[in-house]
Design an enzyme around this catalytic site. Structure first.
Site, mmCIF file in Angstrom:
data_model
loop_
_atom_site.group_PDB
_atom_site.id
_atom_site.type_symbol
_atom_site.label_atom_id
_atom_site.label_comp_id
_atom_site.label_asym_id
_atom_site.label_seq_id
_atom_site.Cartn_x
_atom_site.Cartn_y
_atom_site.Cartn_z
ATOM 1 C CG HIS A 78 -25.859 28.059 -53.599
ATOM 2 N ND1 HIS A 78 -25.394 29.313 -53.303
ATOM 3 C CD2 HIS A 78 -26.123 28.055 -54.914
ATOM 4 C CE1 HIS A 78 -25.396 30.046 -54.410
ATOM 5 N NE2 HIS A 78 -25.836 29.302 -55.403
ATOM 6 C CG PHE A 266 -36.369 30.906 -63.248
ATOM 7 C CD1 PHE A 266 -35.026 30.836 -62.923
ATOM 8 C CD2 PHE A 266 -36.884 29.965 -64.125
ATOM 9 C CE1 PHE A 266 -34.224 29.827 -63.418
ATOM 10 C CE2 PHE A 266 -36.083 28.950 -64.638
ATOM 11 C CZ PHE A 266 -34.754 28.880 -64.277
ATOM 12 C CG ASP A 268 -36.869 36.908 -59.405
ATOM 13 O OD1 ASP A 268 -36.047 36.959 -58.493
ATOM 14 O OD2 ASP A 268 -36.714 37.465 -60.503
ATOM 15 C CG ASP A 337 -32.907 33.309 -63.509
ATOM 16 O OD1 ASP A 337 -32.629 32.809 -62.398
ATOM 17 O OD2 ASP A 337 -33.902 34.017 -63.692
ATOM 18 C CG ASP A 342 -26.389 32.936 -56.895
ATOM 19 O OD1 ASP A 342 -25.917 31.940 -57.471
ATOM 20 O OD2 ASP A 342 -27.382 32.861 -56.125
HETATM 21 N N1 LIG Z 1 -35.059 34.403 -61.162
HETATM 22 C C1 LIG Z 1 -34.691 33.769 -60.052
HETATM 23 N N2 LIG Z 1 -35.433 33.915 -58.942
HETATM 24 C C2 LIG Z 1 -35.008 33.271 -57.826
HETATM 25 C C3 LIG Z 1 -33.858 32.473 -57.775
HETATM 26 C C4 LIG Z 1 -33.772 31.992 -56.449
HETATM 27 C C5 LIG Z 1 -32.688 31.150 -55.847
HETATM 28 N N3 LIG Z 1 -32.143 30.221 -56.787
HETATM 29 C C6 LIG Z 1 -30.882 29.616 -56.374
HETATM 30 C C7 LIG Z 1 -30.608 28.452 -57.206
HETATM 31 C C8 LIG Z 1 -29.635 28.700 -58.074
HETATM 32 C C9 LIG Z 1 -29.167 30.066 -57.959
HETATM 33 O O1 LIG Z 1 -27.765 30.061 -57.968
HETATM 34 C C10 LIG Z 1 -29.729 30.558 -56.642
HETATM 35 O O2 LIG Z 1 -28.751 30.382 -55.647
HETATM 36 C C11 LIG Z 1 -34.851 32.502 -55.752
HETATM 37 N N4 LIG Z 1 -35.569 33.254 -56.608
HETATM 38 C C12 LIG Z 1 -36.750 34.080 -56.363
HETATM 39 O O3 LIG Z 1 -36.290 35.320 -55.831
HETATM 40 C C13 LIG Z 1 -37.234 35.785 -54.856
HETATM 41 C C14 LIG Z 1 -36.566 35.688 -53.512
HETATM 42 O O4 LIG Z 1 -35.653 36.757 -53.419
HETATM 43 P P1 LIG Z 1 -35.041 37.042 -51.950
HETATM 44 O O5 LIG Z 1 -36.261 37.323 -51.042
HETATM 45 O O6 LIG Z 1 -34.140 38.222 -52.118
HETATM 46 O O7 LIG Z 1 -34.308 35.779 -51.570
HETATM 47 C C15 LIG Z 1 -38.416 34.850 -54.926
HETATM 48 O O8 LIG Z 1 -39.294 35.285 -55.949
HETATM 49 C C16 LIG Z 1 -37.731 33.556 -55.363
HETATM 50 O O9 LIG Z 1 -38.650 32.672 -55.988
HETATM 51 C C17 LIG Z 1 -33.093 32.322 -58.957
HETATM 52 O O10 LIG Z 1 -32.061 31.625 -59.028
HETATM 53 N N5 LIG Z 1 -33.559 32.994 -60.061
#
Ligand SMILES: Nc1nc2c(c(CN[C@H]3C=C[C@H](O)[C@@H]3O)cn2[C@@H]2O[C@H](COP(=O)(O)O)[C@@H](O)[C@H]2O)c(=O)[nH]1
Length: 365
Positions: A78, A266, A268, A337, A342
């Protein structure tokens, strides 16, 4: 003996009466998140898992992950994520996951909070990463823990500069973010020589151990709630910090964890959304109506805990199904996850969401 110290004599009598031996200090650390997620799943009535949908999703997810060669390396691909594997990257990731919460806006796409950097507008999670990269570009040491507790230098105004928006809307929960930085800076100073690396090294390469250290020492990482009369641990930001470290450092050095498989999905607001779209989750009519009408839920509400706990459990069942079909697959909850987050962002970019994400204002996710 003060009130908050356990009565060790009573405890050992209790353990003996229950036939339990003394606690084994050499037992490997556990986070309890997955067993709490199963408890939530078994006691949920507003969120349900669809087993056929989950099995079908497991096949589709694994197929896509294979096609895209999804691995821990994908993390560094990224453009905004740090590429180095040194202490500056560790500090960047800690800062990022200290503040990795609640980016959603009530406003339309054009007016919602966004960060402009390198000629591009970033929203959501990526707005946070862009804001940190931009601050470093502007010689603001925003990822240095000792800076956060220095109120002369790290002023509220300076932080407003770090998170200045390209629109009229400021970053959600700005004051909570300031409080998280102050608290973490102070605790790192007092208990870990001001060093994130010292905190990581205290966990001795245990992922569960590092999650437990964060939950024990840092209130802003202590993502625990009451559900059906029982305390349940979700620990989303503590876990995603360990996962980001592991992925960014490709499982080496400060990213090396012998028990990385103990990290869950995670919880979210994006993964429940994609799991619903994939037919894995279904909602009770009142909950689905609340979500479709964009009406926020209060933090800690049973519906919210059900959404988060059932999502963690669904990813576990998807992981098990992938392993059942492909016993030699190298897959864990983290990679599933990361892929689903993504993938959900691609679905959103193409305007193909089949349901909005649920809305809660909180520092937990
Ligand atoms: N379960 C989970 N939640 C994740 C991520 C990520 C980003 N991770 C990066 C690292 C490796 C991956 O390849 C991603 O590129 C952000 N979030 C959560 O989402 C919400 C933001 O949403 P929006 O406002 O639409 O961007 C917020 O709660 C944030 O904490 C994840 O990976 N998994």
């Amino acid at each position: 003996m003060s009130d908050d110290e356990p009565d060790l004599e009573l405890l050992s009598l209790l353990r003996k009466s229950l036939g339990l031996g003394p606690p084994d200090p050499s037992a490997p650390p556990e986070t309890k998140v997955l067993q709490d997620a199963e408890f939530i799943y078994n006691n949920s009535i507003d969120v349900a898992l669809d087993m056929r949908g989950t099995k079908n999703a497991a096949i589709a997810i694994w197929d896509q992950m294979q096609q895209r060669e999804y691995s821990a390396k994908t993390w560094s691909d990224h453009e905004l994520h740090p590429k180095s594997k040194d202490e500056s990257a560790v500090n960047f990731i800690f800062t990022m996951d200290l503040l990795n919460f609640c980016f959603w806006s009530e406003k339309g796409r054009e007016e919602s909070f966004a960060i402009e950097w390198k000629g591009k507008r970033w929203t959501g999670y990526w707005s946070l990463v862009a804001a940190l990269q931009r601050a470093l570009d502007e010689n603001i040491p925003i990822t240095t823990p000792t800076f956060w507790s220095n109120e002369e230098e790290c002023t509220e105004d300076l932080l407003r500069t770090v998170f200045r928006s390209a629109t009229s809307e400021e970053i959600p929960l700005f004051s909570d973010r300031l409080a998280c930085l102050r608290e973490a800076g102070q605790i790192l100073d007092e208990e870990f020589d001001g060093s994130v690396v010292a905190l990581i090294e205290d966990a001795e390469h245990s992922a569960a151990g590092l999650v437990n250290l964060l939950a024990e020492h840092f209130p802003c990482f202590r993502d625990e709630h009451m559900f059906e009369g029982r305390k349940v641990r979700i620990l989303k930001r503590a876990q995603i910090f360990v996962a980001d470290l592991w992925a960014a450092l490709e499982g080496e050095g400060w990213g090396e964890f012998g028990d990385i498989e103990k990290i869950t999905m995670f919880a979210d607001y994006r993964i429940p959304q994609i799991l619903y779209s994939l037919g894995c989750l279904t909602y009770s009519p009142p909950l689905e109506s609340r979500i479709r009408h964009l009406i926020p839920l209060e933090s800690g509400h049973s519906w919210e805990v059900q959404l988060r706990g059932c999502s963690i459990w669904t990813i576990e069942l998807i992981r098990r199904e992938i392993i059942r079909l492909h016993p030699t697959a190298t897959v864990n909850a983290i990679l599933i996850d990361f892929f689903l987050y993504d993938f959900m962002k691609e679905v959103e970019r193409d305007g193909e969401e089949s349901i909005p994400h649920h809305r809660v204002r909180s520092v937990w996710y």
